[in-house]
Design a protein around this motif. Structure first.
Motif, mmCIF file in Angstrom:
data_model
loop_
_atom_site.group_PDB
_atom_site.id
_atom_site.type_symbol
_atom_site.label_atom_id
_atom_site.label_comp_id
_atom_site.label_asym_id
_atom_site.label_seq_id
_atom_site.Cartn_x
_atom_site.Cartn_y
_atom_site.Cartn_z
ATOM 1 N N ALA A 140 1.493 -34.521 0.875
ATOM 2 C CA ALA A 140 0.912 -35.121 -0.327
ATOM 3 C C ALA A 140 2.050 -35.601 -1.213
ATOM 4 O O ALA A 140 2.642 -34.826 -1.973
ATOM 5 C CB ALA A 140 0.032 -34.117 -1.060
ATOM 6 N N SER A 141 2.351 -36.873 -1.122
ATOM 7 C CA SER A 141 3.521 -37.391 -1.829
ATOM 8 C C SER A 141 3.281 -37.593 -3.311
ATOM 9 O O SER A 141 4.214 -37.966 -4.041
ATOM 10 C CB SER A 141 3.963 -38.710 -1.185
ATOM 11 N N SER A 142 2.051 -37.368 -3.781
ATOM 12 C CA SER A 142 1.832 -37.373 -5.231
ATOM 13 C C SER A 142 2.645 -36.269 -5.899
ATOM 14 O O SER A 142 2.961 -36.348 -7.084
ATOM 15 C CB SER A 142 0.345 -37.201 -5.545
ATOM 16 N N ARG A 253 13.148 -45.349 -12.677
ATOM 17 C CA ARG A 253 12.634 -46.533 -11.999
ATOM 18 C C ARG A 253 11.140 -46.723 -12.216
ATOM 19 O O ARG A 253 10.670 -47.835 -12.451
ATOM 20 C CB ARG A 253 12.895 -46.430 -10.488
ATOM 21 N N LEU A 254 10.380 -45.637 -12.110
ATOM 22 C CA LEU A 254 8.926 -45.774 -12.083
ATOM 23 C C LEU A 254 8.332 -46.130 -13.441
ATOM 24 O O LEU A 254 7.251 -46.711 -13.506
ATOM 25 C CB LEU A 254 8.288 -44.485 -11.548
ATOM 26 N N GLY A 255 9.028 -45.804 -14.538
ATOM 27 C CA GLY A 255 8.518 -46.209 -15.852
ATOM 28 C C GLY A 255 8.369 -47.712 -15.955
ATOM 29 O O GLY A 255 7.272 -48.237 -16.193
ATOM 30 N N PRO A 256 9.454 -48.475 -15.762
ATOM 31 C CA PRO A 256 9.331 -49.935 -15.779
ATOM 32 C C PRO A 256 8.383 -50.456 -14.701
ATOM 33 O O PRO A 256 7.595 -51.375 -14.945
ATOM 34 C CB PRO A 256 10.767 -50.402 -15.533
ATOM 35 N N GLY A 257 8.449 -49.876 -13.501
ATOM 36 C CA GLY A 257 7.557 -50.338 -12.435
ATOM 37 C C GLY A 257 6.093 -50.178 -12.801
ATOM 38 O O GLY A 257 5.277 -51.063 -12.549
ATOM 39 N N ARG A 374 -7.704 -51.677 -7.163
ATOM 40 C CA ARG A 374 -8.076 -50.327 -6.722
ATOM 41 C C ARG A 374 -6.877 -49.595 -6.134
ATOM 42 O O ARG A 374 -6.707 -48.373 -6.324
ATOM 43 C CB ARG A 374 -9.204 -50.411 -5.680
ATOM 44 N N THR A 375 -6.008 -50.321 -5.447
ATOM 45 C CA THR A 375 -4.815 -49.713 -4.875
ATOM 46 C C THR A 375 -3.894 -49.186 -5.964
ATOM 47 O O THR A 375 -3.233 -48.147 -5.792
ATOM 48 C CB THR A 375 -4.066 -50.737 -4.005
ATOM 49 N N LEU A 376 -3.859 -49.859 -7.106
ATOM 50 C CA LEU A 376 -2.975 -49.437 -8.195
ATOM 51 C C LEU A 376 -3.377 -48.097 -8.796
ATOM 52 O O LEU A 376 -2.582 -47.488 -9.511
ATOM 53 C CB LEU A 376 -2.930 -50.504 -9.291
ATOM 54 N N ARG A 377 -4.588 -47.635 -8.520
ATOM 55 C CA ARG A 377 -4.961 -46.300 -8.986
ATOM 56 C C ARG A 377 -4.285 -45.207 -8.159
ATOM 57 O O ARG A 377 -4.376 -44.023 -8.495
ATOM 58 C CB ARG A 377 -6.482 -46.147 -8.964
ATOM 59 N N LEU A 378 -3.622 -45.616 -7.072
ATOM 60 C CA LEU A 378 -2.847 -44.691 -6.248
ATOM 61 C C LEU A 378 -1.348 -44.975 -6.309
ATOM 62 O O LEU A 378 -0.534 -44.063 -6.289
ATOM 63 C CB LEU A 378 -3.314 -44.778 -4.786
ATOM 64 N N ALA A 379 -0.980 -46.248 -6.373
ATOM 65 C CA ALA A 379 0.432 -46.627 -6.331
ATOM 66 C C ALA A 379 1.180 -46.092 -7.549
ATOM 67 O O ALA A 379 0.645 -46.045 -8.650
ATOM 68 C CB ALA A 379 0.549 -48.152 -6.273
ATOM 69 N N ASP A 380 2.419 -45.704 -7.341
ATOM 70 C CA ASP A 380 3.264 -45.153 -8.415
ATOM 71 C C ASP A 380 2.628 -43.935 -9.074
ATOM 72 O O ASP A 380 2.764 -43.719 -10.282
ATOM 73 C CB ASP A 380 3.565 -46.221 -9.478
ATOM 74 N N GLU A 384 -4.911 -38.811 -11.037
ATOM 75 C CA GLU A 384 -4.990 -37.379 -11.335
ATOM 76 C C GLU A 384 -3.656 -36.828 -11.839
ATOM 77 O O GLU A 384 -3.619 -35.999 -12.762
ATOM 78 C CB GLU A 384 -5.427 -36.610 -10.081
ATOM 79 N N VAL A 385 -2.561 -37.275 -11.235
ATOM 80 C CA VAL A 385 -1.234 -36.790 -11.643
ATOM 81 C C VAL A 385 -0.925 -37.245 -13.062
ATOM 82 O O VAL A 385 -0.427 -36.470 -13.893
ATOM 83 C CB VAL A 385 -0.162 -37.286 -10.656
ATOM 84 N N HIS A 386 -1.241 -38.498 -13.362
ATOM 85 C CA HIS A 386 -0.971 -39.005 -14.709
ATOM 86 C C HIS A 386 -1.837 -38.304 -15.745
ATOM 87 O O HIS A 386 -1.370 -37.971 -16.847
ATOM 88 C CB HIS A 386 -1.207 -40.512 -14.751
ATOM 89 N N ARG A 387 -3.105 -38.062 -15.409
ATOM 90 C CA ARG A 387 -3.981 -37.360 -16.353
ATOM 91 C C ARG A 387 -3.481 -35.940 -16.604
ATOM 92 O O ARG A 387 -3.532 -35.446 -17.744
ATOM 93 C CB ARG A 387 -5.420 -37.349 -15.838
ATOM 94 N N ASN A 388 -3.035 -35.269 -15.555
ATOM 95 C CA ASN A 388 -2.492 -33.924 -15.741
ATOM 96 C C ASN A 388 -1.287 -33.945 -16.667
ATOM 97 O O ASN A 388 -1.126 -33.077 -17.532
ATOM 98 C CB ASN A 388 -2.096 -33.331 -14.385
ATOM 99 N N GLN A 389 -0.425 -34.931 -16.480
ATOM 100 C CA GLN A 389 0.758 -35.032 -17.333
ATOM 101 C C GLN A 389 0.360 -35.273 -18.782
ATOM 102 O O GLN A 389 0.894 -34.642 -19.706
ATOM 103 C CB GLN A 389 1.671 -36.172 -16.840
ATOM 104 N N ILE A 390 -0.589 -36.190 -18.978
ATOM 105 C CA ILE A 390 -1.061 -36.485 -20.339
ATOM 106 C C ILE A 390 -1.646 -35.232 -20.982
ATOM 107 O O ILE A 390 -1.380 -34.906 -22.146
ATOM 108 C CB ILE A 390 -2.108 -37.608 -20.305
ATOM 109 N N GLY A 391 -2.457 -34.502 -20.196
ATOM 110 C CA GLY A 391 -3.073 -33.286 -20.717
ATOM 111 C C GLY A 391 -2.045 -32.233 -21.118
ATOM 112 O O GLY A 391 -2.163 -31.588 -22.165
ATOM 113 N N LYS A 392 -1.017 -32.064 -20.283
ATOM 114 C CA LYS A 392 0.025 -31.074 -20.595
ATOM 115 C C LYS A 392 0.806 -31.468 -21.845
ATOM 116 O O LYS A 392 1.141 -30.599 -22.670
ATOM 117 C CB LYS A 392 0.957 -30.927 -19.391
ATOM 118 N N ILE A 393 1.098 -32.747 -21.970
ATOM 119 C CA ILE A 393 1.817 -33.205 -23.161
ATOM 120 C C ILE A 393 0.970 -32.971 -24.409
ATOM 121 O O ILE A 393 1.456 -32.522 -25.452
ATOM 122 C CB ILE A 393 2.195 -34.691 -23.020
ATOM 123 N N GLU A 394 -0.328 -33.242 -24.299
ATOM 124 C CA GLU A 394 -1.229 -33.059 -25.445
ATOM 125 C C GLU A 394 -1.325 -31.571 -25.801
ATOM 126 O O GLU A 394 -1.268 -31.216 -26.991
ATOM 127 C CB GLU A 394 -2.609 -33.617 -25.107
#
Length: 398
Positions: A140-142, A253-257, A374-380, A384-394
């Motif tokens: 799971a590369s996420s 890298r991934l921020g600008p991407g 639809r692919t962009l909801r997985l790419a970079d 789920e990973v982004h939501r978890n990060q947002i939740g932890k920051i909040e």
């Protein structure tokens, strides 16, 4: 925050819109005819238009805080990136396409002078293309700490072994280098075990196994490839920044991407809304124009709301990247990476529905646009990973 664009940006917008009207939109059908049925060769259309884009001063607009770029901030680049994003293949015409933009920013920020001379300069010149080899099929590369590919020091070289997939751009015969992420250590903190190294495409042991279709599209000549790296040797000076710095580089890298993807997909959604409006005004059902149906008006209104929300949130993220840096803007970057593709999927889906059967074939480009969004909801990184990060920051605020 002042989002009013400077005269310089407004002039670039006008030139870019004129270029799209004159050269890009009229060539869409030709491009897709060229690249149909596994056309794994550079597009003649794009190669014809690149010199014109350079002559028009519309080249390498993406690179901020660098003398090699056009001198634009992320906020200034946003409306230009959105215009390019209206046509999926257009960014390459201006040398502003993924994954090259992210790889060029990475090399500009972290590369040695020798690495920049060998790889960055020809990328900026549009003479070669590149790939980013991070995701793996067997884990799971996420969670990038799962990455199993190995980068082992062997005398005066690194020995690389592993299998990667979804390496976008690797199908292009001009792809000359991969940025490869793998483990250089099994010990120490989990986020200090990975490194990134430059791997020439023609190195012995690099074997492209297959292209991966995206909802049936092969995305030639760009392509998304599965690649085996078997006992690939590269010199020690191909290491980027240093061993154990892979996660640090990835975040840089991934921020600008990620924000570039969001800017482009906003343009794609804007165009889908335009197509929807034209279609519903031209069709009559049961004695009444489709445009007058309440459900249609609601979908058009909601599309406008969603697009403008995503655009403003993207501009806020760009503003923070410009003023306080990518790390401090990580929550905003994560938010737009969730919001913009989700918005685009919704708007494009409504546009498809408004077109009926015409929406699910390629006559109007909506099916391809939906597959991309639809692919962009997985790419970079998946939602789920982004939501978890947002939740932890909040939660960290309390």
């Amino acid at each position: 925050m002042d989002f009013d664009y400077t005269p310089k940006v407004k002039a670039l917008e006008a030139r870019l819109r004129a270029f799209m009207d004159q050269h890009v939109y009229p060539n869409e059908a030709r491009y897709y005819a060229e690249t149909a049925d596994g056309g794994w060769q550079p597009s003649a259309v794009i190669e014809e238009l690149k010199p014109r884009a350079r002559a028009a001063g519309l080249w390498n607009l993406f690179l901020p805080a660098s003398a090699r770029g056009a001198g634009l901030t992320n906020v200034e680049y946003a409306p230009l990136c959105e215009i390019m994003g209206r046509v999926l293949f257009a960014p390459e015409i201006f040398n502003c396409s993924a994954p090259d933009t992210g790889n060029m920013e990475l090399l500009e920020r972290y590369g040695t002078p020798e690495q920049k001379e060998r790889w960055l300069e020809p990328l900026l010149d549009g003479r070669i293309r590149s790939g980013f080899a991070m995701t793996e099929p067997d884990v799971a590369s996420s969670d990038a700490t799962n990455i199993q590919s190995a980068i082992a020091r062997d005398g005066d070289a690194y020995l690389i072994n592993g299998r990667k997939w979804w390496t976008s751009g690797a199908g292009d015969p001009r792809c000359a280098v991969f940025i490869f992420m793998g483990k250089t250590s099994d010990d120490g903190p989990p986020h200090r075990r990975q490194s990134m190294v430059l791997v020439p495409r023609n190195a012995s042991g690099v074997n492209v196994l297959r292209h991966l279709s995206v909802f049936g599209y092969d995305d030639a000549p760009h392509g998304h490839m599965e690649i085996a790296f078997t006992n690939v040797r590269v010199p020690l000076d191909h290491m980027i920044l240093g061993e154990g710095r892979g996660f640090e580089i990835a975040q840089g890298r991934l921020g600008p991407g990620r924000i570039h993807h969001c800017m482009r997909v906003i343009g794609l959604a804007e165009r889908a809304l335009e197509e929807m409006c034209r279609r519903v005004k031209a069709r009559v059902t049961f004695g009444k124009p489709v445009a007058e149906r309440t459900v249609t008006l609601e979908r058009i209104a909601q599309s406008r709301i969603l697009i403008d929300q995503a655009r403003l949130l993207t501009l806020k993220a760009a503003y923070m990247m410009d003023t306080v840096g990518n790390k401090a803007a990580r929550a905003e970057i994560a938010m737009i990476k969730v919001a913009a593709p989700t918005m685009a999927c919704r708007v494009i889906d409504w546009a498809i529905q408004a077109h009926g059967g015409a929406g699910i074939c390629d006559d109007h480009g909506l099916a391809r646009a939906y597959a991309h969004a639809r692919t962009l909801r997985l790419a970079d990184g998946p939602d789920e990973v982004h939501r978890n990060q947002i939740g932890k920051i909040e939660l960290g605020k309390h």
